[in-house]
Design a protein around this motif. Structure first.
Motif, PDB file in Angstrom:
ATOM      1  N   PRO A  86      -5.203   1.122   3.657  1.00 17.40           N
ATOM      2  CA  PRO A  86      -4.057   1.482   2.951  1.00 17.40           C
ATOM      3  C   PRO A  86      -4.139   1.044   1.720  1.00 17.40           C
ATOM      4  O   PRO A  86      -4.830   0.043   1.278  1.00 17.40           O
ATOM      5  CB  PRO A  86      -2.761   0.758   4.015  1.00 17.40           C
ATOM      6  CG  PRO A  86      -3.592  -0.541   4.346  1.00 17.40           C
ATOM      7  CD  PRO A  86      -4.909  -0.057   4.563  1.00 17.40           C
ATOM      8  N   PHE A  87      -3.231   1.684   0.780  1.00 19.16           N
ATOM      9  CA  PHE A  87      -3.130   1.499  -0.786  1.00 19.16           C
ATOM     10  C   PHE A  87      -1.498   1.665  -1.126  1.00 19.16           C
ATOM     11  O   PHE A  87      -0.746   2.358  -0.468  1.00 19.16           O
ATOM     12  CB  PHE A  87      -4.073   2.443  -1.358  1.00 19.16           C
ATOM     13  CG  PHE A  87      -3.898   3.637  -1.085  1.00 19.16           C
ATOM     14  CD1 PHE A  87      -2.800   4.668  -1.777  1.00 19.16           C
ATOM     15  CD2 PHE A  87      -4.554   4.497  -0.397  1.00 19.16           C
ATOM     16  CE1 PHE A  87      -2.456   5.927  -1.367  1.00 19.16           C
ATOM     17  CE2 PHE A  87      -4.550   5.725   0.095  1.00 19.16           C
ATOM     18  CZ  PHE A  87      -3.454   6.614  -0.509  1.00 19.16           C
ATOM     19  N   HIS A  88      -1.363   1.038  -2.273  1.00 17.88           N
ATOM     20  CA  HIS A  88       0.090   1.120  -2.766  1.00 17.88           C
ATOM     21  C   HIS A  88       0.025   2.548  -3.600  1.00 17.88           C
ATOM     22  O   HIS A  88      -1.007   2.498  -4.675  1.00 17.88           O
ATOM     23  CB  HIS A  88       0.212  -0.052  -3.643  1.00 17.88           C
ATOM     24  CG  HIS A  88       0.277  -1.456  -2.696  1.00 17.88           C
ATOM     25  ND1 HIS A  88       1.327  -1.454  -1.906  1.00 17.88           N
ATOM     26  CD2 HIS A  88      -0.536  -2.541  -2.700  1.00 17.88           C
ATOM     27  CE1 HIS A  88       1.273  -2.702  -1.298  1.00 17.88           C
ATOM     28  NE2 HIS A  88       0.082  -3.329  -1.765  1.00 17.88           N
ATOM     29  N   LEU A  89       1.023   3.168  -3.708  1.00 17.15           N
ATOM     30  CA  LEU A  89       1.007   4.152  -4.454  1.00 17.15           C
ATOM     31  C   LEU A  89       1.011   4.112  -5.976  1.00 17.15           C
ATOM     32  O   LEU A  89       0.451   5.068  -6.508  1.00 17.15           O
ATOM     33  CB  LEU A  89       2.617   5.146  -4.114  1.00 17.15           C
ATOM     34  CG  LEU A  89       2.478   5.587  -2.785  1.00 17.15           C
ATOM     35  CD1 LEU A  89       3.967   6.324  -2.207  1.00 17.15           C
ATOM     36  CD2 LEU A  89       1.492   6.667  -2.538  1.00 17.15           C
ATOM     37  N   PRO A  90       1.738   3.093  -6.612  1.00 22.81           N
ATOM     38  CA  PRO A  90       1.385   2.680  -8.041  1.00 22.81           C
ATOM     39  C   PRO A  90       0.061   2.685  -8.372  1.00 22.81           C
ATOM     40  O   PRO A  90      -0.182   3.164  -9.529  1.00 22.81           O
ATOM     41  CB  PRO A  90       2.352   1.606  -8.262  1.00 22.81           C
ATOM     42  CG  PRO A  90       3.455   1.631  -7.096  1.00 22.81           C
ATOM     43  CD  PRO A  90       2.666   1.979  -5.918  1.00 22.81           C
ATOM     44  N   GLU A  91      -0.714   1.893  -7.462  1.00 19.88           N
ATOM     45  CA  GLU A  91      -2.197   1.979  -7.814  1.00 19.88           C
ATOM     46  C   GLU A  91      -2.961   3.126  -7.813  1.00 19.88           C
ATOM     47  O   GLU A  91      -3.545   3.369  -8.501  1.00 19.88           O
ATOM     48  CB  GLU A  91      -2.734   0.980  -6.826  1.00 19.88           C
ATOM     49  CG  GLU A  91      -4.172   0.698  -6.991  1.00 19.88           C
ATOM     50  CD  GLU A  91      -5.075  -0.168  -6.109  1.00 19.88           C
ATOM     51  OE1 GLU A  91      -6.229  -0.518  -6.225  1.00 19.88           O
ATOM     52  OE2 GLU A  91      -4.503  -0.649  -5.230  1.00 19.88           O
ATOM     53  N   LEU A  92      -2.406   4.140  -6.988  1.00 18.11           N
ATOM     54  CA  LEU A  92      -3.046   5.392  -6.919  1.00 18.11           C
ATOM     55  C   LEU A  92      -2.653   6.240  -8.119  1.00 18.11           C
ATOM     56  O   LEU A  92      -3.494   6.806  -8.732  1.00 18.11           O
ATOM     57  CB  LEU A  92      -2.525   6.220  -5.625  1.00 18.11           C
ATOM     58  CG  LEU A  92      -2.899   7.719  -5.572  1.00 18.11           C
ATOM     59  CD1 LEU A  92      -4.205   7.692  -5.381  1.00 18.11           C
ATOM     60  CD2 LEU A  92      -2.178   8.506  -4.493  1.00 18.11           C
ATOM     61  N   ALA A  93      -1.474   6.044  -8.654  1.00 17.33           N
ATOM     62  CA  ALA A  93      -0.825   6.934  -9.555  1.00 17.33           C
ATOM     63  C   ALA A  93      -1.701   6.277 -10.994  1.00 17.33           C
ATOM     64  O   ALA A  93      -2.181   7.058 -11.650  1.00 17.33           O
ATOM     65  CB  ALA A  93       0.410   6.704  -9.926  1.00 17.33           C
ATOM     66  N   ALA A  94      -1.901   5.126 -10.846  1.00 15.32           N
ATOM     67  CA  ALA A  94      -2.662   4.231 -12.071  1.00 15.32           C
ATOM     68  C   ALA A  94      -3.925   4.794 -12.009  1.00 15.32           C
ATOM     69  O   ALA A  94      -4.682   5.213 -13.054  1.00 15.32           O
ATOM     70  CB  ALA A  94      -2.669   2.976 -12.068  1.00 15.32           C
ATOM     71  N   ARG A  95      -4.645   5.134 -11.150  1.00 17.83           N
ATOM     72  CA  ARG A  95      -6.093   5.510 -10.970  1.00 17.83           C
ATOM     73  C   ARG A  95      -6.153   6.927 -11.205  1.00 17.83           C
ATOM     74  O   ARG A  95      -7.176   7.532 -11.951  1.00 17.83           O
ATOM     75  CB  ARG A  95      -6.896   5.143  -9.822  1.00 17.83           C
ATOM     76  CG  ARG A  95      -6.875   3.692  -9.182  1.00 17.83           C
ATOM     77  CD  ARG A  95      -7.896   3.246  -8.116  1.00 17.83           C
ATOM     78  NE  ARG A  95      -7.596   2.104  -7.838  1.00 17.83           N
ATOM     79  CZ  ARG A  95      -8.949   1.490  -7.267  1.00 17.83           C
ATOM     80  NH1 ARG A  95      -9.942   2.226  -6.859  1.00 17.83           N
ATOM     81  NH2 ARG A  95      -8.781   0.253  -7.063  1.00 17.83           N
TER      82      ARG A  95
END
Length: 224
Positions: free
Chosen positions: A102-111
């Motif tokens: 699982p991952f955090h959505l803010p990290e996904l958006a940053a990537r």
């Protein structure tokens, strides 16, 4: 900026799409291998979020197809298969990043932002062309230091023209960029004309040079 989410977990795909839409991205979806192939055949994307385990095929085959078609779409693998071999294989074939579930959505958006910035703007947060200055992260445009007020669609159009400067862009491509795959359902390109008319007026009122040109019978070009 347009994102393709290739993910068979519907709730996860929806949560990613909702979060990224709030970050001003246009999101489209593919829930299996066949849908994913169809979309990458028909459309261009700024970034693709790619699950490795898909009904009917796997993500590595999608990467191979993108490579075969010489596509330049950014790709982030999102997978529960958090193995080093998968990471190495995906990056070797052509993925730009790998994010384990699982991952955090803010990290996904940053990537996502990082990949689009690197591919389109050479890793800079600010674009300057003559009198125009664009803060990509802040989504703000200034002309000779004065703020220009643009709608989201107008900002997206301006960015699209700047990224594709000195290239003729067809009305169909602009419609697809603004509205995604639903553009094919419209009877005309009147909504494209309307957005471009408004953008041209605002650029002219701000004192911007005549960079946005109409190429009659072909489309539009940002000539600089």
């Amino acid at each position: 900026m347009k994102i393709l989410i290739i993910e068979d977990e519907i709730e996860l795909a929806k949560s990613m799409g909702t979060y990224l839409s709030d970050e001003s991205y246009l999101c489209e979806y593919a829930a299996n291998y066949a849908e994913a192939l169809e979309r990458i055949d028909l459309f261009e994307y700024d970034c693709i979020l790619l699950d490795l385990m898909l009904p009917g095929g796997d993500g590595f085959q999608i990467l191979e197809e993108l490579k075969r078609q010489k596509k330049n779409d950014g790709v982030i693998i999102i997978s529960a298969k958090n193995s080093m071999d998968d990471k190495i294989n995906g990056l070797r074939i052509g993925a730009d990043d790998y994010l384990a579930k699982p991952f955090h959505l803010p990290e996904l958006a940053a990537r996502v932002y990082s990949i689009i910035r690197r591919k389109s703007f050479g890793s800079t947060n600010v674009i300057e062309q003559n009198e125009i200055r664009v803060d990509v992260l802040g989504k703000a445009v200034t002309v000779e230091g004065k703020q220009m007020v643009l709608t989201k669609k107008e900002f997206d159009l301006l960015m699209y023209f700047i990224v594709n400067k000195n290239r003729v862009i067809s009305k169909a491509a602009l419609a697809e960029h603004l509205s995604g795959d639903v553009a094919a359902l419209f009877d005309s390109y009147d909504f494209v004309y309307s957005h471009i008319k408004n953008l041209k007026r605002k650029l002219n009122d701000a004192g911007v040079g005549h960079y946005l040109k109409t190429m009659y019978g072909s489309g539009y070009k940002w000539e600089i």
